[in-house]
Scaffold this active site. Structure first.
Site, PDB file in Angstrom:
ATOM      1  N   GLU A 109       0.823  -1.192   0.000  1.00  8.30           N
ATOM      2  CA  GLU A 109       0.000   0.000   0.000  1.00  8.30           C
ATOM      3  C   GLU A 109       0.860   1.246   0.000  1.00  8.30           C
ATOM      4  OE1 GLU A 109      -3.217  -0.181   2.692  1.00  8.30           O
ATOM      5  OE2 GLU A 109      -3.821  -2.040   1.720  1.00  8.30           O
ATOM      6  N   CYS A 138       3.113   8.324   1.483  1.00  9.61           N
ATOM      7  CA  CYS A 138       3.510   7.350   2.492  1.00  9.61           C
ATOM      8  C   CYS A 138       3.876   6.042   1.786  1.00  9.61           C
ATOM      9  CB  CYS A 138       2.364   7.141   3.483  1.00  9.61           C
ATOM     10  SG  CYS A 138       2.732   5.946   4.764  1.00  9.61           S
ATOM     11  N   CYS A 145       4.851  -7.149   7.946  1.00  7.83           N
ATOM     12  CA  CYS A 145       5.878  -6.702   8.897  1.00  7.83           C
ATOM     13  C   CYS A 145       6.083  -7.797   9.939  1.00  7.83           C
ATOM     14  CB  CYS A 145       5.453  -5.413   9.583  1.00  7.83           C
ATOM     15  SG  CYS A 145       6.743  -4.717  10.648  1.00  7.83           S
ATOM     16  N   CYS A 149       3.815  -5.272  16.453  1.00  5.00           N
ATOM     17  CA  CYS A 149       3.263  -4.312  17.419  1.00  5.00           C
ATOM     18  C   CYS A 149       1.778  -4.633  17.598  1.00  5.00           C
ATOM     19  CB  CYS A 149       3.449  -2.889  16.915  1.00  5.00           C
ATOM     20  SG  CYS A 149       5.187  -2.500  16.611  1.00  5.00           S
ATOM     21  N   GLY A 196       5.579  -2.262   6.850  1.00 12.59           N
ATOM     22  CA  GLY A 196       6.929  -2.783   7.012  1.00 12.59           C
ATOM     23  C   GLY A 196       7.831  -1.953   7.891  1.00 12.59           C
ATOM     24  N   GLU A 197       8.937  -2.562   8.269  1.00 16.71           N
ATOM     25  CA  GLU A 197       9.958  -1.904   9.089  1.00 16.71           C
ATOM     26  C   GLU A 197      11.158  -1.636   8.179  1.00 16.71           C
ATOM     27  OE1 GLU A 197      10.763  -0.528  12.238  1.00 16.71           O
ATOM     28  OE2 GLU A 197      12.555  -0.278  11.016  1.00 16.71           O
ATOM     29  N   LEU A 250       8.178   5.626  19.308  1.00 12.30           N
ATOM     30  CA  LEU A 250       8.410   5.366  20.733  1.00 12.30           C
ATOM     31  C   LEU A 250       7.158   4.729  21.340  1.00 12.30           C
ATOM     32  CD1 LEU A 250      10.983   5.941  22.271  1.00 12.30           C
ATOM     33  CD2 LEU A 250       9.970   8.069  23.078  1.00 12.30           C
ATOM     34  N   CYS A 370      -2.586   5.747   9.579  1.00 13.89           N
ATOM     35  CA  CYS A 370      -1.456   5.043  10.194  1.00 13.89           C
ATOM     36  C   CYS A 370      -1.907   3.736  10.812  1.00 13.89           C
ATOM     37  CB  CYS A 370      -0.860   5.870  11.324  1.00 13.89           C
ATOM     38  SG  CYS A 370      -0.094   7.366  10.804  1.00 13.89           S
TER      39      CYS A 370
HETATM   40  N1  SAH Z   1       7.314   0.164  10.916  1.00  8.26           N
HETATM   41  C1  SAH Z   1       7.659   1.519  11.056  1.00  8.26           C
HETATM   42  C2  SAH Z   1       6.982   2.412  10.054  1.00  8.26           C
HETATM   43  C3  SAH Z   1       5.540   2.116   9.738  1.00  8.26           C
HETATM   44  S1  SAH Z   1       4.361   2.333  11.014  1.00  8.26           S
HETATM   45  C4  SAH Z   1       7.361   2.008  12.457  1.00  8.26           C
HETATM   46  O1  SAH Z   1       6.706   1.308  13.194  1.00  8.26           O
HETATM   47  O2  SAH Z   1       7.823   3.074  12.798  1.00  8.26           O
HETATM   48  C5  SAH Z   1       4.100   4.082  10.991  1.00  8.26           C
HETATM   49  C6  SAH Z   1       3.549   4.654  12.294  1.00  8.26           C
HETATM   50  O3  SAH Z   1       2.197   4.253  12.500  1.00  8.26           O
HETATM   51  C7  SAH Z   1       4.326   4.202  13.514  1.00  8.26           C
HETATM   52  O4  SAH Z   1       4.687   5.320  14.280  1.00  8.26           O
HETATM   53  C8  SAH Z   1       3.318   3.343  14.252  1.00  8.26           C
HETATM   54  O5  SAH Z   1       3.558   3.399  15.629  1.00  8.26           O
HETATM   55  C9  SAH Z   1       2.012   3.964  13.855  1.00  8.26           C
HETATM   56  N2  SAH Z   1       0.841   3.094  13.996  1.00  8.26           N
HETATM   57  C10 SAH Z   1       0.789   1.763  13.833  1.00  8.26           C
HETATM   58  N3  SAH Z   1      -0.469   1.321  14.032  1.00  8.26           N
HETATM   59  C11 SAH Z   1      -1.223   2.403  14.310  1.00  8.26           C
HETATM   60  C12 SAH Z   1      -2.626   2.605  14.568  1.00  8.26           C
HETATM   61  N4  SAH Z   1      -3.468   1.581  14.560  1.00  8.26           N
HETATM   62  N5  SAH Z   1      -3.052   3.853  14.800  1.00  8.26           N
HETATM   63  C13 SAH Z   1      -2.196   4.895  14.759  1.00  8.26           C
HETATM   64  N6  SAH Z   1      -0.887   4.770  14.499  1.00  8.26           N
HETATM   65  C14 SAH Z   1      -0.395   3.536  14.281  1.00  8.26           C
HETATM   66 FE1  SF4 Z   2       5.127  -2.146  14.304  1.00  5.37          FE
HETATM   67 FE2  SF4 Z   2       5.574  -0.438  12.282  1.00  5.37          FE
HETATM   68 FE3  SF4 Z   2       5.617  -3.088  11.845  1.00  5.37          FE
HETATM   69 FE4  SF4 Z   2       3.290  -1.876  12.376  1.00  5.37          FE
HETATM   70  S1  SF4 Z   2       4.565  -1.550  10.589  1.00  5.37           S
HETATM   71  S2  SF4 Z   2       4.053  -3.821  13.248  1.00  5.37           S
HETATM   72  S3  SF4 Z   2       3.944  -0.283  13.810  1.00  5.37           S
HETATM   73  S4  SF4 Z   2       7.023  -1.949  13.152  1.00  5.37           S
END
Ligand code: SAH
Ligand code: SF4
Length: 387
Positions: A109, A138, A145, A149, A196-197, A250, A370
Site C-alpha cells: 500500500e 507514504c 511486517c 506491534c 513494514g519496518e 516510541l 497510520c
Molecule cells: N514500521 C515503522 C513504520 C511504519 S508504522 C514504524 O513502526 O515506525 C508508521 C507509524 O504508525 C508508527 O509510528 C506506528 O507506531 C504507527 N501506527 C501503527 N499502528 C497504528 C494505529 N493503529 N493507529 C495509529 N498509528 C499507528
Molecule cells: Fe510495528 Fe511499524 Fe511493523 Fe506496524 S509496521 S508492526 S507499527 S514496526
C-alpha cells in the site's frame, strides 16, 4: 553475452534470478549492463532520466535509446518492470490509497495525502510566484511486517517478503506520475511509514532513497523514515551521506509499557534507541521525531506525558513529538483515546517545552490512516479502479 558475469556479480543474486528489471538498478549497475551490451556509459543516464524524470514505464517508450538497443534488451528479457498501481481508493478528505503490485503480483500500500501530513506547518507555497502543490506520499518497505506491534494492523500479515529497491522507489514514481507532480515545483514529502519496518530491509530501503534523491530529484530533507527502534539500523543511518530524517516510533514513555505493546523492546530498550539516534549528525534545524500512538487508557495519561518530557529532555539531540490518536482496526482490542485526553496530553508536552504536534488522521474511511495498511480490499469498495 559478453561481460555478463560482471553484472551477475554486481546484482543481488535473488533479484537477478527472478526478473530482469531495469527499474531499481543503480547508475553503476546500469552502466555495467550497458557496457555488457557494448554501449557507452551515458546510456545509463538516458535510461535513468526516462524512468525517473519522464516516468516512462515501458522500454518501447524510451525514445532516447536507439531502436536496435531497445530491441536487443527486450529480446534478452529486460523490461523496465516498475511497480503498477492496480487499485485506487479515494477518501472524502482527498487522501488516496493505492494497491501497488510488484513483479510477483504481491501488493503493498502507498498513500497520497494532499496538503502534507498535517503534523507540522510547512513553508510557503509559492516558488517563483507560481502556485505549488503540497502533498505527502507514504511509502511501504516490506510486504507485511515482522515486528508484531500489538496495535498495528500491518502486523497481522506477518512478514511476507522484503521489497526491492525498485519496488520501494517504484511506488513513489507511480504516484508522482498519477498525480502529474512537477518535481522541483511541487512540495512533496516522502514518509517511509507504510507497511513494514524499513530498517529490517535496510539495504534495499537505502538504495531506493538514493535513487529517489539522485535520479528523481526529490529532496532528502523532505523524506522521513520511521522505525520501531532497530538500533543497528539507526546507527547505520547515522553514517549515510544522503539520508532521510529520522522518526522513532516510541509509543510509550517507559520500557514496561513499550514492551507490552511493542515486542521489539525486548531486544532494544528505549535508552539504547535514543542513544543511537543521538549519533545522527543533524542538519541545521533538524530534530529527531518521537512518534507516539495514543492508546486509550494505556499510555495517554498525564503521568505518561511527564515521563515522555523527561525522555525528551535527557535525549542527546533535539527532538519533537508527533502524537497520533490510535486508529482502530478489525481484531485489535485497543480503545481510541478521548479527544480531550489527546488535547491535554499535547498541551502538557508543550507547556513543559517539548514541541508536540498532533497528526490528523487521514483517510480513515478507506483504511489509509497510520497502522491501517493491510491490503484492505474486501471491507470496502474501490472508489476508482485503474489499469
Ligand atoms: N514500521 C515503522 C513504520 C511504519 S508504522 C514504524 O513502526 O515506525 C508508521 C507509524 O504508525 C508508527 O509510528 C506506528 O507506531 C504507527 N501506527 C501503527 N499502528 C497504528 C494505529 N493503529 N493507529 C495509529 N498509528 C499507528
Ligand atoms: Fe510495528 Fe511499524 Fe511493523 Fe506496524 S509496521 S508492526 S507499527 S514496526
Amino acid at each position: 553475452m559478453p561481460g555478463r558475469e560482471n553484472l551477475v556479480r554486481l546484482l543481488d543474486g535473488a533479484a537477478e534470478a527472478a526478473v530482469k528489471n531495469l527499474f531499481g538498478l543503480s547508475r553503476q549497475q546500469l552502466t555495467v549492463l550497458m557496457s555488457d551490451f557494448g554501449q557507452p556509459a551515458y546510456r545509463a543516464g538516458q535510461l535513468l532520466d526516462a524512468m525517473f524524470r519522464q516516468r516512462i514505464a515501458s522500454l518501447e517508450g524510451v525514445s532516447t535509446l536507439p531502436r536496435g538497443l531497445r530491441k536487443v534488451l527486450l529480446e534478452e528479457g529486460w523490461t523496465i518492470g516498475r511497480s503498477r498501481i492496480v487499485e485506487t481508493f479515494r477518501s472524502v478528505d482527498g487522501t488516496e490509497r493505492y494497491l501497488v503490485a510488484g513483479h510477483d503480483g504481491q501488493t503493498v500500500e502507498t498513500v497520497w495525502m494532499p496538503g502534507g501530513d498535517g503534523a507540522e506547518r510547512g513553508d510557503d507555497d509559492a516558488v517563483d510566484g507560481e502556485a505549488t502543490r503540497r502533498a505527502t506520499i507514504c511509502v511501504s518497505s516490506q510486504v507485511g511486517c515482522a515486528v508484531n506491534c500489538q496495535f498495528c494492523l500491518t502486523a497481522k500479515l506477518g512478514l511476507q517478503r522484503n521489497l526491492s529497491a525498485g519496488e520501494i522507489a517504484g511506488q513513489v514514481i507511480a504516484v508522482l506520475e498519477r498525480q502529474a507532480v512537477q518535481v522541483g515545483r511541487d512540495r512533496i514529502n516522502l514518509v517511509f511509514m507504510g507497511m513494514g519496518e524499513p530498517f529490517l530491509n535496510y539495504d534495499e530501503f537505502m538504495a531506493a532513497v538514493r535513487l529517489l534523491v539522485n535520479e528523481a530529484g526529490l529532496a532528502e530533507s523532505r523524506m522521513t523514515v520511521s522505525t520501531s527502534g532497530i538500533v543497528p539500523g539507526i546507527l547505520r543511518l547515522a553514517t549515510e551521506p544522503v539520508r532521510p530524517r529520522l522518526a522513532i516510533s516510541l509509543n510509550a514513555p517507559n520500557d514496561a509499557i513499550r514492551e507490552a505493546i511493542m515486542p521489539i523492546t525486548r531486544k532494544w530498550k528505549i535508552d539504547d534507541v535514543i542513544l543511537a539516534a543521538g549519533q545522527l549528525p543533524l542538519r541545521p534545524r533538524e530534530r529527531v521525531t518521537f512518534e507516539y500512538v495514543l492508546l486509550g487508557g494505556i499510555n495517554d495519561g498525564l503521568q505518561h506525558a511527564d515521563e515522555l518530557v523527561a525522555l525528551a529532555r535527557k535525549a542527546p539531540m533535539p527532538v519533537k513529538v508527533n502524537l497520533i490518536a490510535w486508529n482502530p482496526g478489525p481484531g485489535i482490542a485497543y480503545a481510541m483515546p478521548a479527544p480531550e485526553q489527546v488535547a491535554a496530553f499535547q498541551q502538557r508536552l508543550i507547556a513543559r517545552g517539548v514541541p508536540a504536534f498532533l497528526r490528523r488522521p487521514r483517510g480513515r474511511d478507506i483504511y489509509a490512516a497510520c497502522g491501517q495498511l493491510k491490503r484492505t480490499v474486501s471491507e470496502i469498495q474501490p472508489a476508482i479502479s485503474s489499469q
